[in-house]
Motif scaffolding. Structure first.
Motif, PDB file in Angstrom:
ATOM      1  N   LYS A   1      47.663  34.962  50.749  1.00  0.00           N
ATOM      2  CA  LYS A   1      48.021  36.076  49.885  1.00  0.00           C
ATOM      3  C   LYS A   1      48.584  35.537  48.583  1.00  0.00           C
ATOM      4  CE  LYS A   1      49.000  39.493  53.390  1.00  0.00           C
ATOM      5  NZ  LYS A   1      49.992  40.299  54.078  1.00  0.00           N
ATOM      6  N   VAL A   2      48.135  36.129  47.495  1.00  0.00           N
ATOM      7  CA  VAL A   2      48.642  35.771  46.173  1.00  0.00           C
ATOM      8  C   VAL A   2      49.430  36.975  45.672  1.00  0.00           C
ATOM      9  CG1 VAL A   2      48.032  35.103  43.829  1.00  0.00           C
ATOM     10  CG2 VAL A   2      46.648  34.271  45.762  1.00  0.00           C
ATOM     11  N   PHE A   3      50.741  36.814  45.544  1.00  0.00           N
ATOM     12  CA  PHE A   3      51.603  37.922  45.156  1.00  0.00           C
ATOM     13  C   PHE A   3      51.660  38.056  43.637  1.00  0.00           C
ATOM     14  CE2 PHE A   3      52.783  36.975  49.458  1.00  0.00           C
ATOM     15  CZ  PHE A   3      52.924  38.229  50.017  1.00  0.00           C
ATOM     16  N   ARG A   4      51.642  39.300  43.180  1.00  0.00           N
ATOM     17  CA  ARG A   4      51.731  39.662  41.769  1.00  0.00           C
ATOM     18  C   ARG A   4      52.814  40.727  41.629  1.00  0.00           C
ATOM     19  NH1 ARG A   4      49.484  35.455  40.738  1.00  0.00           N
ATOM     20  NH2 ARG A   4      47.342  35.227  40.050  1.00  0.00           N
ATOM     21  N   PRO A   5      53.253  41.038  40.399  1.00  0.00           N
ATOM     22  CA  PRO A   5      54.300  42.066  40.226  1.00  0.00           C
ATOM     23  C   PRO A   5      53.878  43.435  40.767  1.00  0.00           C
ATOM     24  CG  PRO A   5      53.971  40.848  38.177  1.00  0.00           C
ATOM     25  CD  PRO A   5      52.895  40.406  39.125  1.00  0.00           C
ATOM     26  N   TRP A   6      52.584  43.716  40.836  1.00  0.00           N
ATOM     27  CA  TRP A   6      52.068  45.017  41.271  1.00  0.00           C
ATOM     28  C   TRP A   6      51.733  45.072  42.760  1.00  0.00           C
ATOM     29  CZ3 TRP A   6      47.502  43.464  43.129  1.00  0.00           C
ATOM     30  CH2 TRP A   6      46.845  42.400  42.496  1.00  0.00           C
ATOM     31  N   GLY A   7      51.749  43.939  43.458  1.00  0.00           N
ATOM     32  CA  GLY A   7      51.372  43.903  44.876  1.00  0.00           C
ATOM     33  C   GLY A   7      50.834  42.530  45.229  1.00  0.00           C
ATOM     34  N   TYR A   8      49.646  42.477  45.861  1.00  0.00           N
ATOM     35  CA  TYR A   8      49.054  41.182  46.183  1.00  0.00           C
ATOM     36  C   TYR A   8      47.544  41.311  46.356  1.00  0.00           C
ATOM     37  CZ  TYR A   8      48.776  42.600  51.127  1.00  0.00           C
ATOM     38  OH  TYR A   8      48.489  43.255  52.303  1.00  0.00           O
ATOM     39  N   TYR A   9      46.877  40.163  46.374  1.00  0.00           N
ATOM     40  CA  TYR A   9      45.466  40.106  46.737  1.00  0.00           C
ATOM     41  C   TYR A   9      45.234  38.896  47.623  1.00  0.00           C
ATOM     42  CZ  TYR A   9      44.568  36.389  43.299  1.00  0.00           C
ATOM     43  OH  TYR A   9      44.571  35.218  42.598  1.00  0.00           O
ATOM     44  N   GLU A  10      44.163  38.956  48.389  1.00  0.00           N
ATOM     45  CA  GLU A  10      43.733  37.806  49.172  1.00  0.00           C
ATOM     46  C   GLU A  10      42.219  37.764  49.171  1.00  0.00           C
ATOM     47  OE1 GLU A  10      45.112  38.173  53.262  1.00  0.00           O
ATOM     48  OE2 GLU A  10      45.111  40.337  53.048  1.00  0.00           O
ATOM     49  N   SER A  11      41.684  36.562  49.014  1.00  0.00           N
ATOM     50  CA  SER A  11      40.239  36.376  49.048  1.00  0.00           C
ATOM     51  C   SER A  11      39.797  36.372  50.505  1.00  0.00           C
ATOM     52  CB  SER A  11      39.864  35.065  48.374  1.00  0.00           C
ATOM     53  OG  SER A  11      38.464  34.890  48.381  1.00  0.00           O
ATOM     54  N   ILE A  12      38.803  37.185  50.834  1.00  0.00           N
ATOM     55  CA  ILE A  12      38.345  37.247  52.219  1.00  0.00           C
ATOM     56  C   ILE A  12      36.924  36.698  52.391  1.00  0.00           C
ATOM     57  CG2 ILE A  12      39.933  39.049  52.970  1.00  0.00           C
ATOM     58  CD1 ILE A  12      37.814  41.112  52.510  1.00  0.00           C
ATOM     59  N   ASP A  13      36.226  36.446  51.283  1.00  0.00           N
ATOM     60  CA  ASP A  13      34.910  35.804  51.346  1.00  0.00           C
ATOM     61  C   ASP A  13      34.540  35.335  49.948  1.00  0.00           C
ATOM     62  OD1 ASP A  13      32.515  34.965  52.676  1.00  0.00           O
ATOM     63  OD2 ASP A  13      31.460  36.653  51.776  1.00  0.00           O
ATOM     64  N   SER A  14      33.779  34.257  49.856  1.00  0.00           N
ATOM     65  CA  SER A  14      33.313  33.805  48.551  1.00  0.00           C
ATOM     66  C   SER A  14      32.065  32.948  48.692  1.00  0.00           C
ATOM     67  CB  SER A  14      34.411  33.026  47.815  1.00  0.00           C
ATOM     68  OG  SER A  14      34.738  31.856  48.530  1.00  0.00           O
ATOM     69  N   GLY A  15      31.309  32.900  47.602  1.00  0.00           N
ATOM     70  CA  GLY A  15      30.106  32.089  47.522  1.00  0.00           C
ATOM     71  C   GLY A  15      29.903  31.682  46.080  1.00  0.00           C
ATOM     72  N   ASP A  16      28.730  31.145  45.750  1.00  0.00           N
ATOM     73  CA  ASP A  16      28.470  30.666  44.393  1.00  0.00           C
ATOM     74  C   ASP A  16      28.567  31.770  43.344  1.00  0.00           C
ATOM     75  OD1 ASP A  16      28.099  28.099  45.254  1.00  0.00           O
ATOM     76  OD2 ASP A  16      25.911  28.259  45.348  1.00  0.00           O
ATOM     77  N   ARG A  17      28.118  32.981  43.673  1.00  0.00           N
ATOM     78  CA  ARG A  17      28.072  34.070  42.681  1.00  0.00           C
ATOM     79  C   ARG A  17      28.778  35.337  43.153  1.00  0.00           C
ATOM     80  NH1 ARG A  17      24.884  33.858  38.336  1.00  0.00           N
ATOM     81  NH2 ARG A  17      24.558  36.097  38.470  1.00  0.00           N
ATOM     82  N   HIS A  18      29.642  35.211  44.180  1.00  0.00           N
ATOM     83  CA  HIS A  18      30.382  36.397  44.632  1.00  0.00           C
ATOM     84  C   HIS A  18      31.729  36.000  45.224  1.00  0.00           C
ATOM     85  CE1 HIS A  18      29.214  35.242  48.705  1.00  0.00           C
ATOM     86  NE2 HIS A  18      30.155  36.070  49.126  1.00  0.00           N
ATOM     87  N   GLN A  19      32.637  36.945  45.188  1.00  0.00           N
ATOM     88  CA  GLN A  19      33.925  36.808  45.855  1.00  0.00           C
ATOM     89  C   GLN A  19      34.351  38.200  46.306  1.00  0.00           C
ATOM     90  OE1 GLN A  19      38.096  34.502  45.361  1.00  0.00           O
ATOM     91  NE2 GLN A  19      37.300  35.307  43.466  1.00  0.00           N
ATOM     92  N   VAL A  20      34.925  38.272  47.506  1.00  0.00           N
ATOM     93  CA  VAL A  20      35.409  39.540  48.042  1.00  0.00           C
ATOM     94  C   VAL A  20      36.914  39.417  48.241  1.00  0.00           C
ATOM     95  CG1 VAL A  20      35.217  41.225  49.916  1.00  0.00           C
ATOM     96  CG2 VAL A  20      33.199  39.890  49.228  1.00  0.00           C
ATOM     97  N   LYS A  21      37.656  40.382  47.693  1.00  0.00           N
ATOM     98  CA  LYS A  21      39.113  40.368  47.801  1.00  0.00           C
ATOM     99  C   LYS A  21      39.614  41.656  48.450  1.00  0.00           C
ATOM    100  CE  LYS A  21      40.256  37.633  43.698  1.00  0.00           C
ATOM    101  NZ  LYS A  21      40.918  37.692  42.385  1.00  0.00           N
ATOM    102  N   HIS A  22      40.693  41.525  49.193  1.00  0.00           N
ATOM    103  CA  HIS A  22      41.481  42.668  49.665  1.00  0.00           C
ATOM    104  C   HIS A  22      42.662  42.749  48.702  1.00  0.00           C
ATOM    105  CE1 HIS A  22      44.941  44.108  52.228  1.00  0.00           C
ATOM    106  NE2 HIS A  22      44.142  45.150  52.171  1.00  0.00           N
ATOM    107  N   ILE A  23      42.834  43.916  48.062  1.00  0.00           N
ATOM    108  CA  ILE A  23      43.893  44.099  47.072  1.00  0.00           C
ATOM    109  C   ILE A  23      44.816  45.228  47.522  1.00  0.00           C
ATOM    110  CG2 ILE A  23      44.387  44.775  44.682  1.00  0.00           C
ATOM    111  CD1 ILE A  23      41.698  43.516  43.900  1.00  0.00           C
TER     112      ILE A  23
END
Length: 111
Positions: A1-23
């Motif tokens: 989890k990467v915390f930010r002032p507004w909440g957080y996000y976490e990367s749940i999948d990635s590849g050469d031309r895509h990334q999926v995050k839970h925010i």
């Protein structure tokens, strides 16, 4: 989890031309008004209510609704509600690094 002032996000999948995050956006919080030079984004609301800004348009998204943010389009995600907003963000493009954010306006002094 990467915390930010507004909440957080976490990367749940990635590849050469895509990334999926839970925010997660805390109640009353918003991300910066921003744009990206190398990626587009799809936002799918999992729970809560979102106010999405895309260019000149501002609209509400509820659970199971989604929107598309084209490359280069100014956008913002905000949570006007009293419960956390959770979205799945699908990024696609030639470069997906966090430094591909041009902040135009920010409530937390990062622009």
């Amino acid at each position: 989890k990467v915390f930010r002032p507004w909440g957080y996000y976490e990367s749940i999948d990635s590849g050469d031309r895509h990334q999926v995050k839970h925010i997660l956006v805390n109640p009353g919080a918003s991300l910066s008004l921003q744009r990206h030079q190398h990626r587009a984004e799809h936002w799918i609301v999992v729970s809560g209510t979102a106010i999405a800004t895309c260019g000149e348009d501002e609209f509400q998204l509820s659970e199971n609704e989604s929107t598309y943010i084209p490359i280069g389009k100014v956008h913002r995600l905000a949570n006007p509600g009293k419960i956390p907003l959770e979205i799945i963000e699908v990024q696609s493009g030639t470069y997906l690094g966090e430094d591909d954010i041009v902040r135009l306006e920010d409530n937390y002094g990062r622009s």
